[in-house]
Design a protein around this motif. Structure first.
Motif, short mmCIF file in Angstrom:
data_model
loop_
_atom_site.label_atom_id
_atom_site.label_comp_id
_atom_site.label_asym_id
_atom_site.label_seq_id
_atom_site.Cartn_x
_atom_site.Cartn_y
_atom_site.Cartn_z
N GLU A 49 0.83 -1.21 0.00
CA GLU A 49 0.00 0.00 0.00
C GLU A 49 0.87 1.26 0.00
OE1 GLU A 49 -2.80 -0.15 3.24
OE2 GLU A 49 -3.70 -2.01 2.52
N VAL A 50 1.92 1.25 0.79
CA VAL A 50 2.83 2.40 0.83
C VAL A 50 3.50 2.57 -0.53
CG1 VAL A 50 4.98 3.29 1.84
CG2 VAL A 50 3.22 2.30 3.32
N GLN A 51 3.90 1.46 -1.11
CA GLN A 51 4.55 1.52 -2.42
C GLN A 51 3.60 2.09 -3.48
OE1 GLN A 51 6.16 -2.20 -3.71
NE2 GLN A 51 7.40 -1.28 -5.32
N LEU A 52 2.34 1.66 -3.45
CA LEU A 52 1.36 2.20 -4.40
C LEU A 52 1.11 3.68 -4.17
CD1 LEU A 52 -1.28 -0.68 -4.60
CD2 LEU A 52 0.20 0.14 -6.45
N GLU A 53 1.04 4.07 -2.90
CA GLU A 53 0.76 5.47 -2.57
C GLU A 53 1.92 6.38 -2.97
OE1 GLU A 53 -0.21 7.99 1.44
OE2 GLU A 53 -1.18 6.04 1.20
N LEU A 54 3.13 5.85 -2.88
CA LEU A 54 4.31 6.66 -3.18
C LEU A 54 4.93 6.31 -4.53
CD1 LEU A 54 5.98 6.56 0.34
CD2 LEU A 54 4.57 8.39 -0.61
N GLU A 55 4.16 5.67 -5.39
CA GLU A 55 4.68 5.16 -6.66
C GLU A 55 5.34 6.26 -7.49
OE1 GLU A 55 3.24 2.16 -10.20
OE2 GLU A 55 1.73 3.17 -9.00
N GLU A 56 4.73 7.42 -7.54
CA GLU A 56 5.27 8.52 -8.34
C GLU A 56 6.63 8.97 -7.81
OE1 GLU A 56 3.95 13.05 -9.25
OE2 GLU A 56 2.37 11.52 -9.45
N GLU A 57 6.73 9.14 -6.49
CA GLU A 57 7.99 9.56 -5.89
C GLU A 57 9.07 8.48 -6.05
OE1 GLU A 57 5.07 9.89 -4.42
OE2 GLU A 57 4.84 11.97 -3.85
N ILE A 58 8.66 7.23 -5.98
CA ILE A 58 9.60 6.12 -6.15
C ILE A 58 10.16 6.12 -7.57
CG2 ILE A 58 9.77 3.60 -6.26
CD1 ILE A 58 7.78 3.50 -3.89
#
Length: 181
Positions: free
Chosen positions: A164-173
């Motif tokens: 969930e964190v990865q999906l939420e921060l996908e753009e920043e990642i």
């Protein structure tokens, strides 16, 4: 001297030695506990050559003193951490507040262009939101330390949380160029 008299004298001598040894043990215990009561929590009662009952008493007193010593150290550490927290929070609150005051002073200048005013208002908006967040965090910490905050234990699916964190921060990642595995 008759054998009965010799046995009686030896018994009396044995009792006298035990009484003297008990008195010496008790004096050592009394002297050490007096120092402990004055705040010297590093002192320990030496149990070497003590009578078994006095040795047990001394070991128990030593354990109590160890517990008190640990509690005092924990309290001191806690006070030091509170002082550091107050210092850090004060600094963290002062930073956006100083920026807000500075930008309000800049906005008072009548010669500013509309674009400059908009930029200053944007900075004010960000800094005031940051200040609000810090104050809310401070209240949460205050609740947690006062015992008013109710915590509820729940099972946590760590894999799902990371996804969930990865999906939420996908753009920043993606922007970071870091590969997550």
């Amino acid at each position: 001297p008759t054998p009965a008299l010799i046995v009686l004298l030896l018994g009396a001598l044995f009792c006298t030695v035990l009484c003297l040894r008990n008195m010496l043990d008790r004096a050592r215990i009394s002297q050490s506990t007096a120092q402990m009561s004055e705040g010297n929590l590093s002192i320990r009662i030496s149990t070497q050559s003590m009578l078994p009952s006095n040795k047990n008493l001394s070991e128990n007193i030593n354990r109590i003193c160890d517990g008190l010593h640990s509690a005092v150290e924990e309290q001191t550490k806690s006070e030091r951490m509170k002082t550091e927290l107050i210092t850090n929070v004060s600094h963290d609150l002062k930073t956006p507040l100083t920026a807000i005051i500075t930008y309000v002073d800049l906005l008072k200048n009548e010669d500013l262009s509309t674009e400059e005013r908009k930029d200053y208002v944007d900075v004010l908006d960000r800094k005031s939101i940051r200040l609000k967040t810090l104050i809310e965090d401070l209240f949460e910490i205050s609740k947690a330390t006062s015992g008013e905050l109710k915590l509820e234990k729940v099972d946590l699916d760590l894999v799902q949380l990371i996804q969930e964190v990865q999906l939420e921060l996908e753009e920043e990642i993606m922007k970071s160029g870091i590969t997550f595995k």
